[in-house]
Design a protein around this motif. Structure first.
Motif, short mmCIF file in Angstrom:
data_model
loop_
_atom_site.label_atom_id
_atom_site.label_comp_id
_atom_site.label_asym_id
_atom_site.label_seq_id
_atom_site.Cartn_x
_atom_site.Cartn_y
_atom_site.Cartn_z
N ARG A 1 -23.61 1.93 -4.15
CA ARG A 1 -25.15 3.40 -4.77
C ARG A 1 -25.26 3.15 -3.89
O ARG A 1 -25.74 2.42 -3.06
N VAL A 2 -24.24 3.80 -2.04
CA VAL A 2 -24.50 3.74 -0.76
C VAL A 2 -25.67 4.88 -0.21
O VAL A 2 -25.87 5.73 -0.72
N ALA A 3 -26.78 4.46 0.35
CA ALA A 3 -27.57 5.77 1.42
C ALA A 3 -28.12 5.01 2.38
O ALA A 3 -27.46 3.96 3.10
N ASP B 1 -23.16 13.30 10.19
CA ASP B 1 -21.57 12.74 10.86
C ASP B 1 -20.97 12.24 9.75
O ASP B 1 -19.84 12.60 9.51
N ALA B 2 -21.29 10.88 9.66
CA ALA B 2 -20.94 10.07 8.91
C ALA B 2 -20.88 10.24 7.57
O ALA B 2 -19.92 10.86 6.89
N VAL B 3 -22.48 10.73 7.35
CA VAL B 3 -22.18 11.90 5.50
C VAL B 3 -20.53 12.32 5.56
O VAL B 3 -19.95 12.77 4.18
N TYR C 1 -22.46 8.72 -2.63
CA TYR C 1 -23.76 8.00 -1.40
C TYR C 1 -24.46 9.47 -1.43
O TYR C 1 -24.53 10.54 -1.89
N GLU C 2 -25.10 8.82 -0.40
CA GLU C 2 -26.34 10.08 -0.23
C GLU C 2 -26.65 9.53 1.34
O GLU C 2 -26.79 8.66 1.56
N GLY C 3 -27.02 10.76 1.85
CA GLY C 3 -28.52 10.78 2.87
C GLY C 3 -28.08 11.66 3.83
O GLY C 3 -27.47 12.80 3.42
N SER D 1 -29.73 15.26 -5.05
CA SER D 1 -28.93 13.92 -4.92
C SER D 1 -28.11 13.49 -5.36
O SER D 1 -28.01 13.36 -6.53
N ARG D 2 -26.75 12.33 -4.94
CA ARG D 2 -25.53 12.65 -5.53
C ARG D 2 -25.77 11.06 -6.03
O ARG D 2 -24.95 11.04 -6.99
#
Length: 360
Positions: free
Chosen positions: A227-229, A249-251, A264-266, A285-286
């Motif tokens: 689970r990426v933040a 932009d990465a998200v 992932y989320e941010g 939030s995902r």
């Protein structure tokens, strides 16, 4: 007036090898303490012995007289050392090879290989020859690059950055990727991966997305559902700022990639990524639970966070783990102790096993 070099004392050599073996024996004792680690090493060893019975092994020893680490002390294993290996029930001790950068027959090929890489970067052939003979990280990396070894463990006596630069003269990142570092923070009820903690000072959005994919893959291979933040001082635009573009932009790059198979989320602050009560304030939030992969926006924040958590948090730290090199490479920090080096060696061996045996 030059004085003659004193003759080599056989007893001194025997004492030198005895001390080296004592250290190796201590390292082996750590393996014997844990069954899972022993099983992993047995699997790696059996895989290599079955598929690569003639594989050479380079040994790095500390020379107490020269006060520096050397790649071996002779082109062949000394009889006293060989006898001790036999006494320790080491399989096929005659197959052990010690490479010495002063007398190795591989030097001409190494110089030719490295000069072709560096001749347009300001290095003369004489510079390269001196580098191969005198810089142990360059010599060891060339052993791996030319197929005489499968993995490289270095560090301890030089800073991480210097060691990485020297190895980088020989080995490149994997095609289409970058090298980066991961710290694993292990608590009683959680394991968290932090990246990039060692290499890239100001990663671009493309690099951040790549680091997220690769770190998620590492977490999954180690048995954790990632689970990426993407961390920031800002949580979904609050407060606003001028340094959030790369993260967003990465998200967006991950959003556009149909192959992404992890949460992932941010951008989000650490409490919004890790604290369930704060996470509840953002129902959109995902993330289905607290993040276990933290992608930090730059090297300063990432490296500081990893070291602060290690010094103040009381958690067990593994790493940094070097990811993304074309060959399995791990660099131990200067503060590493025997179990840390062993952990990095196991990781490098596992990566070599996957590369050479499972993926061939």
């Amino acid at each position: 007036m030059m004085s003659e070099r004193p003759p080599v004392q056989v007893d001194a050599d025997a004492e030198f090898y005895r001390k080296a073996l004592a250290f190796n024996n201590l390292t082996l004792s750590y393996i014997a303490r844990g069954a899972p680690l022993e099983q992993l090493l047995d699997r790696i060893a059996s895989g290599f012995s079955g598929s690569y019975p003639q594989r050479a092994l380079a040994i790095f020893l500390f020379d107490p007289q020269a006060r520096r680490l050397q790649v071996g002390a002779a082109p062949r294993v000394a009889p006293a050392f060989l006898a001790e290996l036999t006494a320790l029930a080491v399989d096929d001790p005659d197959d052990w090879i010690i490479e010495n950068s002063n007398v190795s027959d591989k030097i001409p090929a190494m110089v030719d290989y490295l000069y072709k890489r560096l001749q347009r970067r300001g290095y003369t052939e004489r510079d390269v020859a001196r580098m191969v003979n005198q810089e142990r990280n360059v010599f060891a990396a060339l052993l791996v690059a030319l197929g005489h070894g499968d993995a490289l463990i270095s560090g301890l006596t030089r800073t991480y950055a210097q060691t990485a630069r020297e190895i980088g003269r020989v080995l490149d990142p994997k095609p289409g990727g970058i090298s980066f570092g991961i710290h694993m923070m292990i608590g009683k009820n959680h394991t968290t991966f932090l990246a990039d903690t060692t290499i890239n000072e100001r990663p671009t959005s493309e690099q951040l997305a790549h680091i997220a994919r690769e770190t998620a893959a590492v977490a999954r291979r180690m048995g954790h559902e990632p689970r990426v933040a993407f961390l920031s001082y800002s949580t979904f635009g609050n407060p606003s700022g001028q340094w959030l573009g790369n993260i967003r932009d990465a998200v967006a790059l991950l959003d556009a990639d149909d192959s992404v198979n992890f949460e992932y989320e941010g951008e989000m602050a650490p409490d919004a990524a890790l604290n369930p009560k704060v996470m509840a304030l953002y129902p959109f939030s995902r993330l289905s639970g607290p993040a276990n992969v933290l992608i930090l926006p730059g090297l300063q924040s990432a490296n500081l966070s990893a070291k602060l958590l290690r010094e103040l948090g009381g958690e067990t730290t593994i790493g940094p783990l070097m990811i993304g090199s074309e060959k399995p490479v791990q660099i131990a920090p200067m503060t590493a102790i025997a179990p840390d080096v062993l952990t990095l060696a196991v990781l490098a061996s596992a990566l070599a096993y996957v590369t050479l045996v499972l993926l061939r």
